[in-house]
Design a protein around this motif. Structure first.
Motif, PDB file in Angstrom:
ATOM      1  N   GLY A 179       0.814  -1.206   0.000  1.00 19.00           N
ATOM      2  CA  GLY A 179       0.000   0.000   0.000  1.00 19.00           C
ATOM      3  C   GLY A 179       0.850   1.259   0.000  1.00 19.00           C
ATOM      4  O   GLY A 179       0.509   2.246  -0.667  1.00 19.00           O
ATOM      5  N   LEU A 180       1.956   1.240   0.740  1.00 18.58           N
ATOM      6  CA  LEU A 180       2.875   2.377   0.721  1.00 18.58           C
ATOM      7  C   LEU A 180       3.407   2.607  -0.687  1.00 18.58           C
ATOM      8  O   LEU A 180       3.469   3.743  -1.170  1.00 18.58           O
ATOM      9  CB  LEU A 180       4.046   2.125   1.683  1.00 18.58           C
ATOM     10  CG  LEU A 180       3.793   2.291   3.175  1.00 18.58           C
ATOM     11  CD1 LEU A 180       5.029   1.868   3.956  1.00 18.58           C
ATOM     12  CD2 LEU A 180       3.435   3.736   3.506  1.00 18.58           C
ATOM     13  N   GLU A 182       2.042   1.698  -3.476  1.00 16.54           N
ATOM     14  CA  GLU A 182       0.950   2.162  -4.353  1.00 16.54           C
ATOM     15  C   GLU A 182       0.683   3.642  -4.135  1.00 16.54           C
ATOM     16  O   GLU A 182       0.479   4.393  -5.101  1.00 16.54           O
ATOM     17  CB  GLU A 182      -0.306   1.341  -4.077  1.00 16.54           C
ATOM     18  CG  GLU A 182      -1.469   1.661  -5.007  1.00 16.54           C
ATOM     19  CD  GLU A 182      -2.677   0.770  -4.765  1.00 16.54           C
ATOM     20  OE1 GLU A 182      -3.721   1.022  -5.387  1.00 16.54           O
ATOM     21  OE2 GLU A 182      -2.559  -0.170  -3.938  1.00 16.54           O
ATOM     22  N   ARG A 183       0.678   4.087  -2.880  1.00 14.05           N
ATOM     23  CA  ARG A 183       0.470   5.515  -2.599  1.00 14.05           C
ATOM     24  C   ARG A 183       1.591   6.363  -3.185  1.00 14.05           C
ATOM     25  O   ARG A 183       1.394   7.520  -3.537  1.00 14.05           O
ATOM     26  CB  ARG A 183       0.394   5.731  -1.090  1.00 14.05           C
ATOM     27  CG  ARG A 183      -0.936   5.319  -0.485  1.00 14.05           C
ATOM     28  CD  ARG A 183      -0.845   5.176   1.013  1.00 14.05           C
ATOM     29  NE  ARG A 183      -0.291   6.368   1.656  1.00 14.05           N
ATOM     30  CZ  ARG A 183       0.090   6.395   2.929  1.00 14.05           C
ATOM     31  NH1 ARG A 183       0.016   5.292   3.674  1.00 14.05           N
ATOM     32  NH2 ARG A 183       0.545   7.522   3.454  1.00 14.05           N
ATOM     33  N   ASP A 184       2.769   5.771  -3.302  1.00 20.71           N
ATOM     34  CA  ASP A 184       3.919   6.473  -3.875  1.00 20.71           C
ATOM     35  C   ASP A 184       3.959   6.355  -5.388  1.00 20.71           C
ATOM     36  O   ASP A 184       4.879   6.877  -6.022  1.00 20.71           O
ATOM     37  CB  ASP A 184       5.212   5.889  -3.287  1.00 20.71           C
ATOM     38  CG  ASP A 184       6.001   6.924  -2.519  1.00 20.71           C
ATOM     39  OD1 ASP A 184       5.609   8.095  -2.536  1.00 20.71           O
ATOM     40  OD2 ASP A 184       7.024   6.572  -1.915  1.00 20.71           O
ATOM     41  N   ALA A 185       2.978   5.624  -5.946  1.00 22.57           N
ATOM     42  CA  ALA A 185       2.939   5.384  -7.400  1.00 22.57           C
ATOM     43  C   ALA A 185       4.206   4.684  -7.867  1.00 22.57           C
ATOM     44  O   ALA A 185       4.757   4.994  -8.923  1.00 22.57           O
ATOM     45  CB  ALA A 185       2.732   6.689  -8.160  1.00 22.57           C
ATOM     46  N   GLU A 232       7.193  -0.423   8.456  1.00 20.24           N
ATOM     47  CA  GLU A 232       6.647   0.440   7.408  1.00 20.24           C
ATOM     48  C   GLU A 232       7.494   1.696   7.232  1.00 20.24           C
ATOM     49  O   GLU A 232       7.734   2.139   6.104  1.00 20.24           O
ATOM     50  CB  GLU A 232       5.213   0.833   7.757  1.00 20.24           C
ATOM     51  CG  GLU A 232       4.195  -0.303   7.675  1.00 20.24           C
ATOM     52  CD  GLU A 232       2.805   0.185   8.012  1.00 20.24           C
ATOM     53  OE1 GLU A 232       2.429   1.277   7.531  1.00 20.24           O
ATOM     54  OE2 GLU A 232       2.098  -0.516   8.761  1.00 20.24           O
ATOM     55  N   LYS A 243      11.421   6.840  -5.295  1.00 18.96           N
ATOM     56  CA  LYS A 243      10.616   7.986  -5.711  1.00 18.96           C
ATOM     57  C   LYS A 243      11.494   9.091  -6.283  1.00 18.96           C
ATOM     58  O   LYS A 243      11.131   9.742  -7.276  1.00 18.96           O
ATOM     59  CB  LYS A 243       9.827   8.518  -4.513  1.00 18.96           C
ATOM     60  CG  LYS A 243       8.784   9.568  -4.874  1.00 18.96           C
ATOM     61  CD  LYS A 243       7.656   8.942  -5.686  1.00 18.96           C
ATOM     62  CE  LYS A 243       6.539   9.948  -5.934  1.00 18.96           C
ATOM     63  NZ  LYS A 243       5.426   9.351  -6.708  1.00 18.96           N
ATOM     64  N   LEU A 325       5.392  10.617   3.509  1.00 19.83           N
ATOM     65  CA  LEU A 325       4.528   9.516   3.069  1.00 19.83           C
ATOM     66  C   LEU A 325       3.660   8.990   4.208  1.00 19.83           C
ATOM     67  O   LEU A 325       2.495   8.637   4.001  1.00 19.83           O
ATOM     68  CB  LEU A 325       5.380   8.377   2.500  1.00 19.83           C
ATOM     69  CG  LEU A 325       4.642   7.159   1.945  1.00 19.83           C
ATOM     70  CD1 LEU A 325       3.753   7.562   0.766  1.00 19.83           C
ATOM     71  CD2 LEU A 325       5.638   6.088   1.501  1.00 19.83           C
ATOM     72  N   THR A 326       4.227   8.946   5.422  1.00 17.43           N
ATOM     73  CA  THR A 326       3.501   8.364   6.557  1.00 17.43           C
ATOM     74  C   THR A 326       2.910   9.407   7.495  1.00 17.43           C
ATOM     75  O   THR A 326       1.942   9.118   8.211  1.00 17.43           O
ATOM     76  CB  THR A 326       4.446   7.468   7.377  1.00 17.43           C
ATOM     77  OG1 THR A 326       5.496   8.277   7.932  1.00 17.43           O
ATOM     78  CG2 THR A 326       5.055   6.375   6.506  1.00 17.43           C
TER      79      THR A 326
END
Length: 377
Positions: A179-180, A182-185, A232, A243, A325-326
């Motif tokens: 999920g991390l 994915e959120r970061d593309a 995480e 990224k 991110l978090t």
């Protein structure tokens, strides 16, 4: 510092640093000194001639046997220092592997080095024979291309030599890590667990490869020691490298650096005083091999602090990315404490050591940066 680490934890990290740094730096210094002595005196030429003579004395034999002899000599010199550091780290509970396993890993490393070095030496001296004065032009391009290829192939061919990897089981943590990403593309091929515990108790995770070879890798020691949220945060830091294209940028800079280094080597090995000191006639002479190795080692030593400075800036940026991110500075700080204590780190080392050799900011600096961080509005 007192609010993050106990006096005992600080003292333990400093004691380990004081115990192992003299051996680490001593090993580097002795290896560099030996390389320079062998490369800048006729001793290196004699070594190449002797090693080549064992296999018939042809030019190819001198190139391959000479290169192998230099690798073996370097490994032999570094072995006592590495063994002593291992004893010290074992005393602090950081080493779980027996001497037999350590010897097997040393042999694997030696075999891998020879597999890489011998074809390179053969190709290099094929170029010098073809173009004795301009060999470094095509060699620079080849060095850049090889750097890119190794960066892509490293997770597939080199990492498995030293560790076994297994897929992380389905569950909340795996889903959270994906999920991390994915959120970061960021497209991640897999989430793997490395069997680091058979060697060490140290904690770590990383994201390796790019494109089709990219994967998240967590040490099994991290998964069994840290809280899931701390894992995480470690992975979020590593995703920051992806990224900001640190792997790709590092590969490009490494390729450029390799090309420039080859050009410098070409200039140095064309300088008659150096060739005369090394007992070689020109760059096409296999007896110039130790001179090339000495010049390359010197370039690496001189450029080391600059590379470390760049690395620290990159790591600090990845820390900021993990926070962005978090949005969880408290857990980030907890993660930094966990890593420092488990790895017996010197949380605030002498500045000179940090400037010259550290690839990451100290734990104290990373925690201070996390406390100073504010969400972007």
């Amino acid at each position: 510092m007192a609010e993050d680490f106990t006096a005992e934890q600080v003292a333990r990290g400093r004691a380990l640093r004081r115990a192992q740094v003299p051996w680490l730096l001593g090993g580097r210094a002795v290896a560099l000194a030996l390389t320079l002595v062998v490369g800048l005196t006729p001793a290196g030429a004699g070594l190449v001639t002797w090693a080549g003579g064992l296999f018939g004395g042809s030019r190819t034999a001198e190139v391959l046997a000479g290169a192998a002899a230099l690798v073996l000599l370097g490994q032999a010199v570094g072995l006592p220092f590495g063994a002593r550091v291992r004893v010290i780290r074992r005393g602090y509970g950081l080493v779980t592997q027996g001497w037999a396993g350590w010897a097997v890993d040393a042999l694997r490393g030696l075999a891998l080095t020879l597999v890489l070095v011998l074809p390179l030496a053969w190709g290099l001296y094929a170029l010098t024979a073809h173009a004795p004065q301009r060999w470094w032009v095509p060699a620079a391009g080849a060095a850049a291309a090889l750097t890119v290829a190794l960066s892509f192939l490293h997770p597939l061919l080199i990492e498995p030599v030293f560790n076994r990897f297994s897929p992380m089981p389905e569950g909340e943590l795996r889903s959270a890590l994906l999920g991390l990403a994915e959120r970061d593309a960021i497209r991640v091929r897999s989430v793997l667990v490395a069997d680091a515990s058979r060697r060490t108790t140290a904690l770590n995770a990383y994201v390796s490869g790019f494109g089709a070879t990219r994967r998240i890798v967590a040490y099994d020691t991290l998964l069994t020691t840290a809280e899931p949220r701390e894992v995480e945060l470690v992975v979020a830091h590593e995703l920051g490298h992806v990224k900001h294209r640190d792997v790709a940028l590092g590969t490009v800079l490494g390729a450029l650096g390799a090309a420039v280094a080859v050009c410098v080597l070409g200039l140095l090995t064309a300088w008659p005083p150096l060739l005369s000191a090394a007992g070689a006639t020109d760059a096409a002479d296999p007896r110039s091999l130790p001179l090339l190795a000495a010049c390359a080692a010197l370039i690496g030593a001189v450029s080391g602090p600059a590379q470390c400075a760049v690395s620290r800036r990159i790591e600090a940026r990845a820390d900021r990315h993990a926070l962005e991110l978090t949005g969880d500075p408290e857990q980030f700080i907890a993660m930094q404490r966990r890593l420092a204590v488990a790895n017996v780190a010197d949380v605030d080392p002498p500045r000179i050591l940090e400037l010259l050799f550290a690839t990451h900011p100290s734990s104290v600096r990373r925690i201070a940066a996390a406390r100073a961080w504010r969400p972007q509005t």
